[in-house]
Design a protein around this motif. Structure first.
Motif, mmCIF file in Angstrom:
data_model
loop_
_atom_site.group_PDB
_atom_site.id
_atom_site.type_symbol
_atom_site.label_atom_id
_atom_site.label_comp_id
_atom_site.label_asym_id
_atom_site.label_seq_id
_atom_site.Cartn_x
_atom_site.Cartn_y
_atom_site.Cartn_z
ATOM 1 N N UNK A 178 -25.346 -22.040 -2.800
ATOM 2 C CA UNK A 178 -25.133 -20.938 -3.747
ATOM 3 C C UNK A 178 -24.178 -19.894 -3.173
ATOM 4 N N UNK A 179 -24.328 -19.574 -1.890
ATOM 5 C CA UNK A 179 -23.409 -18.609 -1.267
ATOM 6 C C UNK A 179 -21.982 -19.153 -1.326
ATOM 7 N N UNK A 180 -21.833 -20.453 -1.046
ATOM 8 C CA UNK A 180 -20.515 -21.075 -1.121
ATOM 9 C C UNK A 180 -19.952 -21.079 -2.532
ATOM 10 N N UNK A 181 -20.782 -21.438 -3.493
ATOM 11 C CA UNK A 181 -20.311 -21.558 -4.875
ATOM 12 C C UNK A 181 -19.993 -20.206 -5.495
ATOM 13 N N UNK A 182 -20.847 -19.214 -5.249
ATOM 14 C CA UNK A 182 -20.551 -17.883 -5.787
ATOM 15 C C UNK A 182 -19.296 -17.322 -5.123
ATOM 16 N N UNK A 183 -19.122 -17.568 -3.831
ATOM 17 C CA UNK A 183 -17.892 -17.146 -3.140
ATOM 18 C C UNK A 183 -16.667 -17.809 -3.769
ATOM 19 N N UNK A 184 -16.789 -19.087 -4.086
ATOM 20 C CA UNK A 184 -15.675 -19.808 -4.731
ATOM 21 C C UNK A 184 -15.332 -19.178 -6.075
ATOM 22 N N UNK A 197 -19.276 -26.473 4.030
ATOM 23 C CA UNK A 197 -19.276 -27.288 5.250
ATOM 24 C C UNK A 197 -20.647 -27.281 5.911
ATOM 25 N N UNK A 198 -21.301 -26.120 5.901
ATOM 26 C CA UNK A 198 -22.655 -26.038 6.472
ATOM 27 C C UNK A 198 -23.637 -26.916 5.705
ATOM 28 N N UNK A 199 -23.470 -26.950 4.390
ATOM 29 C CA UNK A 199 -24.339 -27.802 3.564
ATOM 30 C C UNK A 199 -24.136 -29.263 3.935
ATOM 31 N N UNK A 200 -22.884 -29.680 4.008
ATOM 32 C CA UNK A 200 -22.563 -31.084 4.302
ATOM 33 C C UNK A 200 -23.057 -31.479 5.696
ATOM 34 N N UNK A 201 -22.957 -30.543 6.658
ATOM 35 C CA UNK A 201 -23.413 -30.812 8.026
ATOM 36 C C UNK A 201 -24.921 -31.056 8.100
ATOM 37 N N UNK A 209 -30.068 -34.687 -1.969
ATOM 38 C CA UNK A 209 -28.742 -35.306 -1.895
ATOM 39 C C UNK A 209 -27.795 -34.847 -2.999
ATOM 40 N N UNK A 210 -28.354 -34.420 -4.140
ATOM 41 C CA UNK A 210 -27.496 -33.960 -5.229
ATOM 42 C C UNK A 210 -26.741 -32.685 -4.836
ATOM 43 N N UNK A 211 -27.384 -31.818 -4.059
ATOM 44 C CA UNK A 211 -26.718 -30.586 -3.632
ATOM 45 C C UNK A 211 -25.655 -30.906 -2.587
ATOM 46 N N UNK A 212 -25.933 -31.856 -1.722
ATOM 47 C CA UNK A 212 -24.926 -32.298 -0.741
ATOM 48 C C UNK A 212 -23.688 -32.803 -1.469
ATOM 49 N N UNK A 213 -23.900 -33.608 -2.494
ATOM 50 C CA UNK A 213 -22.770 -34.162 -3.250
ATOM 51 C C UNK A 213 -22.005 -33.067 -4.001
ATOM 52 N N UNK A 214 -22.741 -32.096 -4.546
ATOM 53 C CA UNK A 214 -22.091 -30.977 -5.233
ATOM 54 C C UNK A 214 -21.218 -30.189 -4.268
ATOM 55 N N UNK A 215 -21.707 -29.986 -3.038
ATOM 56 C CA UNK A 215 -20.920 -29.269 -2.030
ATOM 57 C C UNK A 215 -19.642 -30.034 -1.710
ATOM 58 N N UNK A 216 -19.765 -31.360 -1.602
ATOM 59 C CA UNK A 216 -18.578 -32.187 -1.341
ATOM 60 C C UNK A 216 -17.569 -32.049 -2.478
ATOM 61 N N UNK A 217 -18.049 -32.081 -3.716
ATOM 62 C CA UNK A 217 -17.165 -31.975 -4.885
ATOM 63 C C UNK A 217 -16.432 -30.637 -4.898
ATOM 64 N N UNK A 218 -17.178 -29.561 -4.635
ATOM 65 C CA UNK A 218 -16.546 -28.227 -4.632
ATOM 66 C C UNK A 218 -15.526 -28.140 -3.488
ATOM 67 N N UNK A 219 -15.873 -28.700 -2.322
ATOM 68 C CA UNK A 219 -14.969 -28.662 -1.165
ATOM 69 C C UNK A 219 -13.674 -29.390 -1.499
ATOM 70 N N UNK A 220 -13.805 -30.550 -2.164
ATOM 71 C CA UNK A 220 -12.606 -31.324 -2.564
ATOM 72 C C UNK A 220 -11.754 -30.540 -3.558
ATOM 73 N N UNK A 221 -12.414 -29.873 -4.518
ATOM 74 C CA UNK A 221 -11.674 -29.093 -5.519
ATOM 75 C C UNK A 221 -10.846 -27.993 -4.849
#
Length: 226
Positions: A178-184, A197-201, A209-221
């Protein structure tokens, strides 16, 4: 036989003055989510059965406003401050009927005042600020949405720092996301990448696992748009 209405009356006791009152809630059978935004904002199929409108209870007697996430305890001095800042200025008003989106926003702002004076948990206040931001998103008011997302972000960061999210439904993984997404959403890409990155680590420790995948998707975007 009359049809069952989506919203119903639920009895509550005011956390502050202890007087009973009625507030509306949405029957679970009518709560149908169409989809979620990337910050977990639920888009409901029907605005007539939107639980976001009824998340806050407002005591018609004293004006104290709260959610079910509020603790029952009041720190020393809080009751005196609330009496002075809220109750003594309260113009009797009843939010127990069906609420428009603007009335819902009013109730959240009352809860923000009460929660701040009560020194409610950072994670609880963050959730209230986020919901106000979501309602402004529905109204397509980007300026106010951004304002409340900034306030939510500050509370989420404080919750992570002080650890007051523990023993709530918000896990560390979800909070970091959430901190990452709101920052984005607030265009702070550097901070967003840092938290995603912290989420993925933490993927090996996570049961979400759904949140891990969401973090990856946002990171790619972020990477693809940089």
């Amino acid at each position: 036989m009359s049809p069952i209405e989506p919203i119903f009356d639920k009895k509550y006791e005011c956390l502050f003055c202890k007087k009973p009152f009625i507030s509306k809630k949405v029957r679970s059978r009518f709560i149908k989510v169409s989809h979620f935004d990337s910050d977990f904002f639920p888009i409901y199929q029907s605005e007539d059965a939107n639980p976001l409108h009824y998340h806050i209870m407002v005591c018609p007697s004293c004006g104290f406003s709260f959610s079910e996430d509020f603790s029952k305890a009041f720190p020393p001095g809080a009751k005196e401050t609330i009496t002075h800042e809220v109750c003594s200025r309260w113009v009797p008003h009843n939010f127990s009927g069906k609420r428009s989106i603007h009335q819902a926003i009013q109730t959240y702002k009352l809860a923000i005042l009460c929660g701040s004076l009560k020194k409610e948990k950072h994670i609880t206040m963050a959730g209230i600020y986020m919901r106000v931001g979501w309602l402004y998103r529905l109204l397509e008011n980007q300026e106010q949405e951004q304002r409340f997302l900034k306030l939510a972000l500050k509370e989420y960061e404080d919750s992570l720092y002080y650890g007051d999210y523990t023993r709530t439904q918000v896990t560390e993984i979800r909070l970091l996301y959430l901190i990452g997404e709101v920052s984005r959403r607030l265009n702070d890409r550097q901070k967003a990448v840092q938290y995603f990155s912290q989420v993925i680590e933490k993927q090996r420790q996570s049961v979400e696992p759904n949140i891990i995948e969401m973090a990856r998707e946002r990171w790619r975007e972020i990477r693809d748009n940089s």
